[in-house]
Design an enzyme around this catalytic site. Structure first.
Site, mmCIF file in Angstrom:
data_model
loop_
_atom_site.group_PDB
_atom_site.id
_atom_site.type_symbol
_atom_site.label_atom_id
_atom_site.label_comp_id
_atom_site.label_asym_id
_atom_site.label_seq_id
_atom_site.Cartn_x
_atom_site.Cartn_y
_atom_site.Cartn_z
ATOM 1 C CB SER A 157 12.664 37.615 -7.186
ATOM 2 O OG SER A 157 12.224 38.733 -7.936
ATOM 3 C CD GLU A 194 1.186 -29.577 -0.826
ATOM 4 O OE1 GLU A 194 1.440 -30.203 -1.877
ATOM 5 O OE2 GLU A 194 0.065 -29.109 -0.567
#
Length: 755
Positions: free
Chosen positions: A452, A178
């Site tokens: 319960s 690049e």
């Protein structure tokens, strides 16, 4: 010779225009320097918060099958191979498993790669040996699985990596392809276009671009992709400023973290750190030569060179990059041949995160909002290390999706919460039948009557308030008439509409008798019960009515887990958290879950006695189906059912986890499921894959096992058939106490001579 007036005019005009351009450009550069420098220094990009599950630590002696470890490795994208020279590979030979652990920045610091040999015997890890030095190890820590990310508004995903961890081969290859002259230009290189043109002609195709890396970076960070002269001028000026103000390594590191590599749904994958995980399931420092070449090849256009859609096109460009690497002495001939013969291999999935746990992640986000983070955390990114256990979460989701086999109930919903009560963390959380549906999270937000489940709290409170109250304490199961909140007579009933008369608190809890709980609850006092619930983490409204003694209080499954985790954890209350630690992407600590001072809201004695009674619920009471499913593994539990069977609850305690399950409908319709027929089987199915750890029932200090009369709770001889063995403070046995709990009168002769 007389000069021509028009020529002088043109020259003067040109000089004026040139001077104007220079002045405007100077002011423009000054403006860019004042704004761009600050932005580039502090706001180059936004990094997400990456969320990880709990790491898996394998220890010598762990009860775990070899196949289970292989499942964990494959989830972490480890590859099976005959060789484990490279990190991220494992091999199998008989009962031996060789693993080359990757390097990773854990919450407690970085750990280098490590190669170990695991040896299995009879479903256990018999030994862990460091390879090749042969050192015996106690444990090996595997890196955690990525389970999600929390993004900025840009929806850009990246894992920030420093230049020091990026392989030199990748750096050299990027510059070669690049911007070969990166370290020798000033951000803009007019000759780069000519150089790129020559390289492309020589290769017969495009292998280099004309823009410098700095220009590409500027374009990606700040500009659009439109091809206009103004944009190119703007790009060049910005590149000059950045190159002047920042060193080359900073620019290069920024490029590596910014470069675009494709889409994961609506999330853009930026940077080589995340791209290496997205495409290869590996960290950037682990990449092989062919993988480095593939990523560099994709820089030119990740959509055009998508390895999943266009493997042949990608291979052609990758091989071109490899050839350039070889020609420029970045690869040896043997390495070049090996790399170029390697097929294109990337992860099949287009999703970076394979498993989505939206209900758990919702809780993570809620906690994150309460943690004070650096205001600019997006600049460095975050790694959030959670307590999520992947196996437990998967199993919880499967169990919830299956519902109640054989029972088709319209609109049935539910929630399941698993907590590690010692560490005070949430290891699994499912907020609905559809685990992938984002919406109402019932585990956190559904407030339902607990029925319960209140009973252990009542007896816990009673034993805390009165030193004379123990599991052997006497209570009666007989009718009682009270006044309800409307001032009307209220006669609570047992679920079977029967009355058992005299009994101990232990049996009252084991068999979930309502009337003894009402009597003890009223004796303790409703306000005292409410105070105890608050101490155990209940923050939602609680009405001070007598019906509280039968569970007329609404709680979320998460709140229920907090309450019972306190009982499981020897009476120590801890808020259940998901986040263990937070670091930046490069491993710097940001937050650690504070280990608060141990806050005892119950004495260890009372907590133990409650657990012991709840163990009786599992061994012979309303939850005995769980005990039958796992014989030889002591566990505690409690069923809960509300009026008209609208809510089905079950809570279990083993030696490691509290598991809370709830079933019901969002519109509060009858399900005809009790705690025993609905929620309990779900917990039982959860434990089929996540094996329960045995719960210790050894009495704590100050308690011993003794014999008591089953109904009256009086101390009687151990040989009596009607005796029940219960833990209690040492209780003297009355002289001549018989099995009916009566002291026999002695005759004058016996008193005189004994006997």
């Amino acid at each position: 010779m007389t000069s021509k007036p028009w020529l002088n005019y043109i020259i003067k005009t040109a000089l004026k225009i040139g001077l104007l351009v220079v002045v405007v450009s100077a002011f423009y550069l000054i403006y860019l320097d004042a704004t761009l420098t600050r932005v580039f220094a502090n706001q180059r990009y936004q990094a997400p918060a990456l969320v990880y599950a709990a790491e898996k630590t394998l220890r010598t002696g762990d009860v775990i099958e070899k196949a289970q470890v292989i499942d964990v490795l494959e989830r972490l994208s480890y590859q099976r191979s005959g060789s484990t020279e490279a990190t991220g590979y494992f091999s199998v030979s008989g009962e031996r498993l060789m693993v080359h652990r990757r390097p990773f920045d854990f919450a407690d610091g970085p750990k280098m790669s490590q190669r170990v040999e695991l040896n299995f015997q009879r479903g256990k890890i018999a030994s862990i040996v460091s390879w090749p030095d042969g050192r015996q190890l106690d444990a090996i820590q595997l890196e955690p699985q990525l389970i999600g990310r929390i993004n900025s508004l840009s929806n850009e995903d990246r894992l920030l990596v420093g230049l020091e961890v990026i392989p030199n081969l990748m750096t050299e290859t990027l510059l070669l392809v690049e911007d070969k002259n990166f370290y020798h230009h000033s951000g803009v290189s007019p000759l780069s276009v000519l150089r790129a043109l020559a390289a492309n002609i020589k290769a017969g195709r495009t292998v280099q671009g004309g823009s410098t890396l700095t220009q590409q970076l500027v374009k990606n960070l700040y500009l659009t992709r439109e091809q206009t002269l103004w944009r190119k001028f703007h790009e060049a000026m910005m590149s000059l400023v950045i190159d002047y103000r920042f060193d080359k390594n900073t620019i290069l590191e920024t490029y590596f973290n910014e470069v675009y590599f494709g889409q994961d749904g609506r999330h853009a994958i930026h940077g080589v750190g995340l791209a290496s995980q997205y495409y290869f399931g590996r960290q950037v420092q682990e990449l092989t030569a062919d993988q480095v070449a593939l990523l560099i090849a994709m820089v030119k256009g990740p959509s055009y060179y998508d390895p999943r859609r266009y493997p042949e096109r990608v291979r052609e460009r990758r091989d071109l990059v490899l050839r350039l690497m070889y020609e420029n002495d970045l690869l040896s001939k043997s390495d070049f041949i090996a790399a170029i013969e390697t097929e294109i291999k990337v992860r099949a999935s287009r999703r970076l995160v394979e498993d989505s746990f939206p209900h758990y992640l919702e809780r993570v986000k809620e906690e994150l909002n309460r943690i004070k983070l650096p205001p600019n955390w997006q600049e460095d990114g975050l790694k959030i290390f959670t307590a999520l256990d992947i196996e437990a979460q998967h199993r919880a989701e499967r169990v919830m999706a299956d519902g109640v086999p054989g029972r088709e109930i319209a609109d049935l919903e539910g929630a399941l919460v698993v907590s590690d009560y010692r560490s005070g963390t949430l290891v699994a959380l499912v907020g609905g039948r559809n685990a992938n549906q984002v919406g109402f999270n019932r585990a956190i937000k559904a407030l339902r009557p607990i029925g319960s489940l209140i009973k252990p709290i009542i007896y816990t409170t009673a034993m805390s308030e009165s030193e004379s109250m123990e599991l052997n304490s006497h209570v009666v199961d007989e009718p009682v008439t009270l006044t309800d909140e409307q001032g009307k007579p209220w006669q609570p009933q047992n679920y079977d509409s029967e009355f058992w008369g005299d009994m101990t608190i232990y049996d009252a809890l084991v068999y979930s008798r309502n009337l003894p709980a009402v009597r003890i609850g009223l004796q303790v006092g409703i306000e005292t019960l409410i105070t105890q619930l608050r101490k155990m983490g209940v923050v939602t409204p609680i009405r001070d009515y007598p019906s509280l003694t039968l569970g007329a209080v609404e709680m979320s499954p998460l709140a229920v887990s907090r309450v019972f985790s306190t009982i499981a954890n020897d009476g120590v209350f801890q808020p259940l958290k998901t986040i263990n630690a937070i670091t930046t992407h490069d491993g710097l600590p940001v937050y650690e879950n504070p280990r608060e001072v141990r806050k005892h809201v119950l004495s260890p004695k009372v907590a133990y006695l409650t657990r012991y009674a709840m163990a009786g619920v599992v061994s012979k009471g309303t939850a005995n189906a769980l005990g039958q499913a796992f014989p030889g593994t002591p566990m505690a539990g409690k069923t809960g059912t509300t009026n008209d069977y609208k809510d089905s609850w079950f809570v279990s305690i083993d030696g490691r986890y509290v598991v809370t399950a709830w079933l019901g409908t969002d519109d509060n319709q009858t399900t005809w499921l009790s705690g025993s027929s609905g929620a309990l089987p779900m917990v039982s199915r959860f434990y089929q894959k996540v094996q329960p750890a045995p719960l210790s029932l050894i009495p704590v200090d100050g308690l011993t096992f003794q014999s008591f009369h089953k109904k009256l709770g009086t101390r009687i001889p151990d040989s009596c058939q009607q005796a029940v063995i219960l833990p209690a403070p040492p209780t003297p046995l009355a002289e001549d106490m018989n099995c009916d709990a009566q002291v026999e009168e002695k005759s004058w002769l016996e008193r005189l001579f004994g006997g």
